[in-house]
Motif scaffolding. Structure first.
Motif: not given
Length: 534
Positions: A175-176, A203-204, A224-229, A256-260
């Motif tokens: 995430a970082h 990435s996000d 699963g984390r989906e960042g806004e950026l 990405c950690a969780g974004r499809y």
């Protein structure tokens, strides 16, 4: 080996900030849906800057066939604009750095951990010796270092990547921003020189208004984390200018950690030429392609012959079984890359070799295994979906949830992370991951066939360390088995809800090898297990 012994290498290798995308531009924005604090949103970053190549890790060796360098994960305050800094964790101060080598080269990397928590360096997609895999058992403590050294043998050509893999700390480190690309070139490239290649790492990030990485929410852990950026090579919707008719080779990593990523290129057909493990035998035309966390894809596309036109490579909405409050972006088309044709002459079409490669089918298996992916709420007796889906509970094993799973607290989690971790276990064969637990035992050189069953209501990308596999057949929910339409070498593959896959693989190196869901939060909440190969 201590950090001070490598200061000269760090200086020679260069710790430089990327000059593109997020690291140059950020404006104030707010997005508060289902989130406790105001965040920088995707619209806060100017779009349309020229696509930048990934920043490179310098090779400090002058020996032919050897790549030697140092990777230093550390906190990095990255200037953006108007006095705002993004507070990330990066390798050598670079956003998504690239290591480029060739088949047959020796890769010699020293990791110096300047984080305040233990970490590892996992080489995702490269069948390295187990001691070099960067698994949680080989953690590098703060202030310490570890040497990774191995040869990239023939057959390893492809786009791979590296990221941390510590026990119960991976989600926070990813995430970082900790990730990088590893490109292994073949000794002989079969694609014509006229093909224009671009590496795209998607990435996000989620940043608070003060530039800090926002803590995980309960929805992050469940889904699963989906960042806004949403970023490509650290940029928002970069622009690529090409001549009309250009044949592009777009090589993508979903970091990405969780974004499809449901990929489509406006007004164009995509041609699949490679997957995680390199080139497939023959090009496969596709209207769209689903790229799940951890996967890589190698695409060709001949751009329109019309000049002064724009086409968007975008990720379209994909339903993957979201739990809890649903962010607005799940239903939106997310632009990744804008391709513009110049007012120039038209480039001719490019002829491809036939075949591109040869993939030998793996023979009949000596071992057959059953792998079941499930989600369990505490005090629930079944192993199916946490929302009580009627398909749940098929073929489960005795549950071990709550006994040793990491879902209820983690040694590297922040206090905020601990407070919001949901009381749900993500399991393999009814068991949450434990460091000393071995689920399967196998033998070097044996063909294994795994029937992997996603007995849950949400998608899970399934990743195996230490080898590549072939997807032999698929079965969707209650339908019949279907043979795979073509062979490919994979290390990560998606399973839709209640889908079954038959995977064949051979482990060529002994050791304890992990397999897990590559939604990072699900892995950390227990959906990971070990096979011991002797």
């Amino acid at each position: 080996m201590k950090r001070r012994e490598f200061l000269r290498y760090t200086t020679l290798g260069g710790i430089a900030l990327s000059g593109s995308g997020l690291l140059v531009h950020a404006l104030a924005g707010r997005h508060t849906q289902a989130l406790p604090t105001a965040l920088l949103d995707n619209a806060s970053i100017p779009a349309g800057q020229p696509l930048q190549p990934l920043p490179r890790i310098a090779n400090l060796s002058d020996q032919v066939g050897r790549f030697q360098s140092v990777l230093t994960p550390a906190a990095q305050a990255v200037p953006v604009s108007d006095g705002l800094e993004a507070k990330l964790w990066l390798y050598n101060g670079k956003v998504l750095p690239l290591i480029e080598v060739r088949e047959g080269d020796e890769l010699d990397i020293t990791l110096i951990n300047e984080l305040e928590q233990e970490t590892t360096l996992h080489w995702h997609g490269v069948p390295v010796p187990q001691s070099q895999d960067g698994a949680p058992w080989e953690a590098v403590l703060p202030g310490e270092s570890r040497h990774y050294r191995y040869i990239l043998h023939r057959g390893n050509a492809g786009l791979h990547w590296f990221h941390p893999h510590p026990h119960e700390g991976t989600a926070r480190q990813v995430a970082h921003g900790l990730a990088g690309a590893l490109l292994v070139r073949p000794r002989l490239d079969v694609l014509p020189a006229e093909v224009e290649e671009h590496l795209l790492v998607v990435s996000d990030l989620r940043l608070n208004m003060n530039g800090e990485v926002a803590p995980h929410t309960s929805e992050d852990w469940m889904n699963g984390r989906e960042g806004e950026l949403l970023l490509v090579n650290g940029q928002r919707e970069p622009r690529l200018d090409v001549a009309p008719g250009t044949t592009l080779r777009l090589r993508l990593v979903n970091a990405c950690a969780g974004r499809y990523l449901r990929l489509r290129l406006e007004d164009h057909e995509l041609t699949l030429i490679g997957t995680d493990g390199g080139l497939i035998e023959r090009p496969q035309p596709l209207e769209e392609l689903l790229l799940t966390p951890g996967e890589r894809v190698d695409l060709l596309v001949r751009i329109s012959e019309k000049s002064e036109r724009s086409f968007e490579l975008a990720s379209h909405p994909y339903t993957r079984g979201w739990m809890g409050a649903k962010p607005a972006h799940l239903d939106e088309i997310a632009s990744l890359l804008s391709i513009h044709t110049l007012n120039t002459g038209v480039y001719p079409a490019v002829a491809l070799p036939d075949p591109l490669s040869h993939i030998e089918p793996l023979g009949e298996p000596a071992v057959r295994r059953q792998v079941e992916l499930t989600e369990v709420m505490p005090d629930h007796d079944n192993h199916g979906a946490v929302n009580g889906d009627p398909h749940a509970g098929h073929g489960g094993s005795d549950s071990h949830h709550g006994t040793h799973g990491p879902g209820h607290g983690a040694s590297h989690a922040s206090d905020d992370d601990r407070a919001v971790r949901p009381k749900v276990d993500f399991l393999i064969n009814g068991r949450a991951f434990a460091m000393n637990d071995v689920l399967f035992e196998g033998q070097v050189g044996e063909v294994e066939e795994w029937e992997v069953f996603n007995n849950s209501h949400m998608d899970h990308p399934f990743h195996v360390h230490g080898t590549h596999f072939q997807v032999i057949a698929t079965r969707d929910a209650d339908r019949e088995w279907r043979d795979a339409p073509w062979l490919a070498w994979k290390d990560t593959v998606n399973l839709a809800p209640y889908q079954r896959l038959r995977l064949r693989m051979v482990f060529l190196k002994p050791g304890d090898w992990l397999f897990h869901c590559h939604i990072i939060e699900h892995e950390e909440l227990g959906m990971m297990a070990t096979i011991r190969v002797s």
